[in-house]
Design a protein around this motif. Structure first.
Motif, PDB file in Angstrom:
ATOM      1  N   VAL A   1       0.844  -1.197   0.000  1.00 30.81           N
ATOM      2  CA  VAL A   1       0.000   0.000   0.000  1.00 30.81           C
ATOM      3  C   VAL A   1       0.879   1.247   0.000  1.00 30.81           C
ATOM      4  N   ASP A   2       0.317   2.347  -0.487  1.00 33.30           N
ATOM      5  CA  ASP A   2       1.036   3.612  -0.409  1.00 33.30           C
ATOM      6  C   ASP A   2       0.762   4.262   0.952  1.00 33.30           C
ATOM      7  N   ARG A   3       1.317   5.436   1.152  1.00 31.75           N
ATOM      8  CA  ARG A   3       1.191   6.138   2.446  1.00 31.75           C
ATOM      9  C   ARG A   3      -0.265   6.387   2.835  1.00 31.75           C
ATOM     10  N   GLU A   4      -1.135   6.577   1.837  1.00 33.03           N
ATOM     11  CA  GLU A   4      -2.553   6.841   2.111  1.00 33.03           C
ATOM     12  C   GLU A   4      -3.352   5.561   2.331  1.00 33.03           C
TER      13      GLU A   4
ATOM     14  N   LYS B   1      -7.636 -14.903  -3.569  1.00 35.00           N
ATOM     15  CA  LYS B   1      -8.412 -16.050  -3.085  1.00 35.00           C
ATOM     16  C   LYS B   1      -9.178 -15.710  -1.817  1.00 35.00           C
ATOM     17  N   ILE B   2      -8.532 -15.038  -0.889  1.00 35.22           N
ATOM     18  CA  ILE B   2      -9.149 -14.739   0.414  1.00 35.22           C
ATOM     19  C   ILE B   2     -10.283 -13.732   0.270  1.00 35.22           C
ATOM     20  N   VAL B   3     -10.030 -12.665  -0.482  1.00 39.97           N
ATOM     21  CA  VAL B   3     -11.001 -11.569  -0.581  1.00 39.97           C
ATOM     22  C   VAL B   3     -11.967 -11.741  -1.740  1.00 39.97           C
ATOM     23  N   GLY B   4     -11.527 -12.441  -2.788  1.00 37.12           N
ATOM     24  CA  GLY B   4     -12.400 -12.635  -3.944  1.00 37.12           C
ATOM     25  C   GLY B   4     -12.392 -11.469  -4.907  1.00 37.12           C
ATOM     26  N   ILE B   5     -11.340 -10.670  -4.870  1.00 39.67           N
ATOM     27  CA  ILE B   5     -11.207  -9.524  -5.769  1.00 39.67           C
ATOM     28  C   ILE B   5      -9.877  -9.649  -6.495  1.00 39.67           C
ATOM     29  N   THR B   6      -9.875  -9.462  -7.805  1.00 42.49           N
ATOM     30  CA  THR B   6      -8.636  -9.573  -8.574  1.00 42.49           C
ATOM     31  C   THR B   6      -7.727  -8.377  -8.300  1.00 42.49           C
ATOM     32  N   GLU B   7      -6.465  -8.540  -8.659  1.00 38.78           N
ATOM     33  CA  GLU B   7      -5.498  -7.463  -8.445  1.00 38.78           C
ATOM     34  C   GLU B   7      -5.903  -6.212  -9.221  1.00 38.78           C
ATOM     35  N   SER B   8      -6.355  -6.374 -10.453  1.00 39.73           N
ATOM     36  CA  SER B   8      -6.737  -5.201 -11.253  1.00 39.73           C
ATOM     37  C   SER B   8      -7.909  -4.450 -10.627  1.00 39.73           C
TER      38      SER B   8
ATOM     39  N   LEU C   1      -7.302   0.137   1.222  1.00 40.69           N
ATOM     40  CA  LEU C   1      -7.114  -1.200   1.774  1.00 40.69           C
ATOM     41  C   LEU C   1      -8.247  -1.584   2.715  1.00 40.69           C
ATOM     42  N   GLU C   2      -8.660  -0.664   3.584  1.00 40.80           N
ATOM     43  CA  GLU C   2      -9.689  -1.011   4.571  1.00 40.80           C
ATOM     44  C   GLU C   2     -11.043  -1.291   3.928  1.00 40.80           C
ATOM     45  N   GLU C   3     -11.275  -0.774   2.736  1.00 43.01           N
ATOM     46  CA  GLU C   3     -12.503  -1.069   1.993  1.00 43.01           C
ATOM     47  C   GLU C   3     -12.486  -2.507   1.469  1.00 43.01           C
ATOM     48  N   LEU C   4     -11.303  -2.958   1.029  1.00 42.66           N
ATOM     49  CA  LEU C   4     -11.163  -4.291   0.439  1.00 42.66           C
ATOM     50  C   LEU C   4     -10.933  -5.382   1.481  1.00 42.66           C
ATOM     51  N   PHE C   5     -10.209  -5.041   2.526  1.00 40.95           N
ATOM     52  CA  PHE C   5      -9.791  -6.010   3.537  1.00 40.95           C
ATOM     53  C   PHE C   5     -10.069  -5.397   4.905  1.00 40.95           C
ATOM     54  N   PRO C   6     -11.348  -5.422   5.365  1.00 38.08           N
ATOM     55  CA  PRO C   6     -11.735  -4.740   6.607  1.00 38.08           C
ATOM     56  C   PRO C   6     -10.887  -5.132   7.816  1.00 38.08           C
ATOM     57  N   LEU C   7     -10.403  -6.364   7.861  1.00 40.56           N
ATOM     58  CA  LEU C   7      -9.552  -6.802   8.966  1.00 40.56           C
ATOM     59  C   LEU C   7      -8.338  -5.890   9.114  1.00 40.56           C
ATOM     60  N   LEU C   8      -7.777  -5.464   7.989  1.00 43.94           N
ATOM     61  CA  LEU C   8      -6.588  -4.611   8.036  1.00 43.94           C
ATOM     62  C   LEU C   8      -6.930  -3.162   8.352  1.00 43.94           C
ATOM     63  N   GLY C   9      -8.194  -2.803   8.249  1.00 38.38           N
ATOM     64  CA  GLY C   9      -8.612  -1.467   8.661  1.00 38.38           C
ATOM     65  C   GLY C   9      -8.365  -1.262  10.146  1.00 38.38           C
ATOM     66  N   LEU C  10      -8.440  -2.346  10.910  1.00 35.59           N
ATOM     67  CA  LEU C  10      -8.174  -2.276  12.354  1.00 35.59           C
ATOM     68  C   LEU C  10      -6.705  -1.993  12.645  1.00 35.59           C
TER      69      LEU C  10
END
Length: 171
Positions: free
Chosen positions: A38-41, A53-60, A67-76
């Motif tokens: 991720v970048d600074r933001e 595989k975990i999130v079900g969203i492709t890299e593109s 990040l917190e929108e795609l992977f809420p666990l990491l928002g914490l």
């Protein structure tokens, strides 16, 4: 002739660059860990196949999104990510408990600071340690049962000694 050689060299350099990119992507995608940069933001710069595989969203689909929108666990862990970037020291979160597919799971999360080409950010590695945590819990339970068994054997011995004496006297 000079122009043809220059173009040929440039094409070869571009092919080498593309081959190296593909090679590095294959290495990163072959890892069992989720790897996200991720970048600074907090916007996604890279997303490996395990993250897909975990999130079900492709890299593109993930690139450039928060990040917190795609992977809420990491928002914490936003503060940990910011701390890693600011202090340029890795941050570690062990045995983070979370729910996934109606099941309690555990993850170790390592956040590494990243600075490349003037862009600051972080690389986040997530390892599923659920099996290890459950094994540790099972070992603790086994040790507790062994302690209770030892205590019960000791108590039985202490009760058995006076009973033996009473039985000998009664005969």
């Amino acid at each position: 002739i000079g122009t043809v050689l220059e173009i040929t060299e440039r094409i070869k350099a571009e092919e080498d660059r593309d081959r190296m990119r593909s090679f590095l992507k294959n290495i990163i995608d072959s890892m069992p860990s989720v790897l996200i940069s991720v970048d600074r933001e907090g916007n996604v710069l890279h997303w490996n196949s395990q993250a897909e595989k975990i999130v079900g969203i492709t890299e593109s689909q993930a690139l450039g999104r928060p990040l917190e929108e795609l992977f809420p666990l990491l928002g914490l862990l936003k503060k940990d990510i910011e701390r890693a970037i600011e202090k340029t020291r890795p941050q570690k979160v062990e045995k983070l408990e979370h729910r996934q597919d109606e099941e309690t799971r555990y993850s170790d999360i390592l956040i590494y600071p990243l600075e490349a080409n003037g862009v600051q950010g972080a690389v986040i590695r997530i390892d599923d340690v659920t099996a290890r945590v459950r094994l540790e819990e099972m070992m603790v339970q086994t040790e507790k049962m062994m302690s209770v068994g030892g205590l019960a054997a000791g108590m039985a011995h202490e009760i058995n000694n006076p009973l033996s004496g009473i039985l000998m006297s009664a005969l």
